[in-house]
Design a protein around this motif. Structure first.
Motif, PDB file in Angstrom:
ATOM      1  N   GLU A  53       8.973   0.822  -9.529  1.00  0.00           N
ATOM      2  CA  GLU A  53       8.524   0.670 -10.912  1.00  0.00           C
ATOM      3  C   GLU A  53       9.268   1.613 -11.856  1.00  0.00           C
ATOM      4  OE1 GLU A  53       4.783  -0.607 -13.444  1.00  0.00           O
ATOM      5  OE2 GLU A  53       4.277   0.624 -11.709  1.00  0.00           O
ATOM      6  N   ASN A  88       6.201   1.835  -4.232  1.00  0.00           N
ATOM      7  CA  ASN A  88       5.860   1.184  -5.488  1.00  0.00           C
ATOM      8  C   ASN A  88       6.329   2.008  -6.688  1.00  0.00           C
ATOM      9  OD1 ASN A  88       4.610  -0.730  -3.911  1.00  0.00           O
ATOM     10  ND2 ASN A  88       2.523  -0.087  -4.423  1.00  0.00           N
ATOM     11  N   ALA A  89       6.110   3.320  -6.606  1.00  0.00           N
ATOM     12  CA  ALA A  89       6.485   4.190  -7.724  1.00  0.00           C
ATOM     13  C   ALA A  89       7.993   4.212  -7.927  1.00  0.00           C
ATOM     14  CB  ALA A  89       5.962   5.605  -7.484  1.00  0.00           C
ATOM     15  N   ARG A 121       0.820  -1.212   0.000  1.00  0.00           N
ATOM     16  CA  ARG A 121       0.000   0.000   0.000  1.00  0.00           C
ATOM     17  C   ARG A 121       0.852   1.259   0.000  1.00  0.00           C
ATOM     18  NH1 ARG A 121      -5.062  -1.763  -1.368  1.00  0.00           N
ATOM     19  NH2 ARG A 121      -5.685  -3.536  -0.088  1.00  0.00           N
ATOM     20  N   ASP A 122       2.169   1.099   0.008  1.00  0.00           N
ATOM     21  CA  ASP A 122       3.086   2.232   0.041  1.00  0.00           C
ATOM     22  C   ASP A 122       3.279   2.728  -1.392  1.00  0.00           C
ATOM     23  OD1 ASP A 122       5.261   3.965   0.212  1.00  0.00           O
ATOM     24  OD2 ASP A 122       6.204   2.825   1.834  1.00  0.00           O
ATOM     25  N   ALA A 123       2.501   3.743  -1.775  1.00  0.00           N
ATOM     26  CA  ALA A 123       2.496   4.211  -3.166  1.00  0.00           C
ATOM     27  C   ALA A 123       3.851   4.772  -3.577  1.00  0.00           C
ATOM     28  CB  ALA A 123       1.411   5.266  -3.350  1.00  0.00           C
ATOM     29  N   TYR A 156      14.187   6.453  -2.478  1.00  0.00           N
ATOM     30  CA  TYR A 156      13.063   6.273  -1.547  1.00  0.00           C
ATOM     31  C   TYR A 156      13.623   6.418  -0.139  1.00  0.00           C
ATOM     32  CZ  TYR A 156       9.232   4.313   1.129  1.00  0.00           C
ATOM     33  OH  TYR A 156       8.224   4.143   2.029  1.00  0.00           O
TER      34      TYR A 156
END
Length: 349
Positions: free
Chosen positions: A84, A80-81, A75-77, A303
């Protein structure tokens, strides 16, 4: 060829009886046969997909050993971004990707979606590997992603990977970087599973620290209670505890500094080490050291779960309390020390 056991015969005879299957799954788990227990529990679920009691009993077999953070990290946007974006920068139609630590398979599917020639992902927890294999199929990637239910150190380059990989992606870093064996796993992968010069994502992991004040430290440490001095009990307290990175209870009282810096892209080695930094205090009372992580995905992407009010991250900040609060004048110098043994981290000051 394995000789069938009486338990095998019972499993086959119970094929249409989900309650019997789930009880046999529990027996197998108690016997330490985790992979077989997982298979039998899943058979029970498929035999009775709408039975709430079977789901409850299956959870008792499948959930032990599955960390709770698996349900939070996806759920950690921002996380994830960052992953990706790095994969899209480095994956091509000729790229063979290895992922270590499948989890939900979200990173493996990102790599496939980015256009990788093939993706092999490994997962040592049978229940997680089985769930990931189904997730991959449901999302239409069964032909491009192979889920191997093994620890990465047990992978065969030829049998499991079909040759060395061009890119390694993993998220086995813990709140301290080192806690999930990220260092020895990366060393082994670079030496045994990757092509020379293979890309590693993330490329770098940093342990950052700052002086801090935890307004709720009294929940974790004792002094005088009802007129009794209970401070001796503090020697039984853990060296550190987790705080959500966005919790307003935590205030930083210095600029951050990097205590350890791991160049994952180099492949290691990463020997056990000690380090120290001198932090310059802001005026206030510091009662410990806040520690968090920063991941450099590649030359472009980062991050970090730096603590600040309202910040969100799947990773927690680790708070390392001082023995006693320290009133500090602005500009005061405080030495902070750390040591890791490649598997665990300690910080003190």
């Amino acid at each position: 060829m394995n000789t069938p056991t009486p338990l095998d015969a019972l499993v086959e005879s119970a094929a249409e009886n989900p309650i019997a299957l789930i009880r046999l799954a529990g027996i197998l788990r108690d016997k330490g046969e985790e992979a077989r227990a997982c298979d039998v529990a899943i058979r029970a679920l498929r035999a009775a997909p709408d039975d709430a009691e079977i789901r409850s009993l299956a959870a008792n077999v499948l959930s032990p050993g599955v960390p709770h953070w698996h349900f939070q990290i996806v759920r950690d946007a921002a996380r994830n971004a960052a992953y990706e974006a790095a994969l899209r920068r480095h994956v091509t139609p000729q790229t063979a990707v290895l992922e270590i630590g499948t989890g939900t398979a979200i990173l493996a599917m990102m790599a496939a979606r980015a256009g990788a020639k093939k993706v092999v992902t490994c997962e040592m927890t049978p229940a997680i590997a089985a769930a990931a294999r189904e997730i991959v199929a449901v999302n239409g990637y069964a032909g491009r992603i192979s889920v191997v239910a093994k620890n990465s150190i047990d992978l065969s380059v030829e049998d499991d990977l079909g040759g060395r990989a061009d890119l390694l992606v993993s998220e086995i870093v813990s709140n301290t970087i080192v806690g999930e064996d990220a260092l020895p796993v990366t060393e082994h992968a670079a030496r045994a599973l990757l092509k020379p010069g293979a890309r590693i994502v993330p490329a770098r992991g940093i342990v950052r620290v700052a002086l801090a004040h935890d307004a709720l430290i009294h929940r974790r440490r004792m002094d005088t209670v009802d007129g009794f001095d209970l401070s001796i009990f503090n020697r039984l307290a853990a060296n550190s505890y987790e705080v959500k990175c966005g919790d307003p209870r935590l205030a930083l009282l210095s600029a951050p500094a990097d205590l350890f810096d791991f160049d994952f892209q180099s492949g290691g080695p990463f020997p056990a080490a000690a380090a120290s930094v001198t932090l310059t205090a802001a005026a206030g009372t510091a009662n410990g050291v806040a520690q968090w992580i920063a991941l450099q995905m590649d030359a472009e992407g980062w991050y970090e779960n730096k603590p600040s009010p309202g910040a969100l991250s799947a990773w927690a900040v680790i708070f390392w309390p001082f023995a006693a609060p320290r009133p500090l004048a602005a500009g005061a110098a405080v030495d902070v020390f750390g040591r890791h043994d490649r598997h665990a981290l300690r910080i003190w000051g």
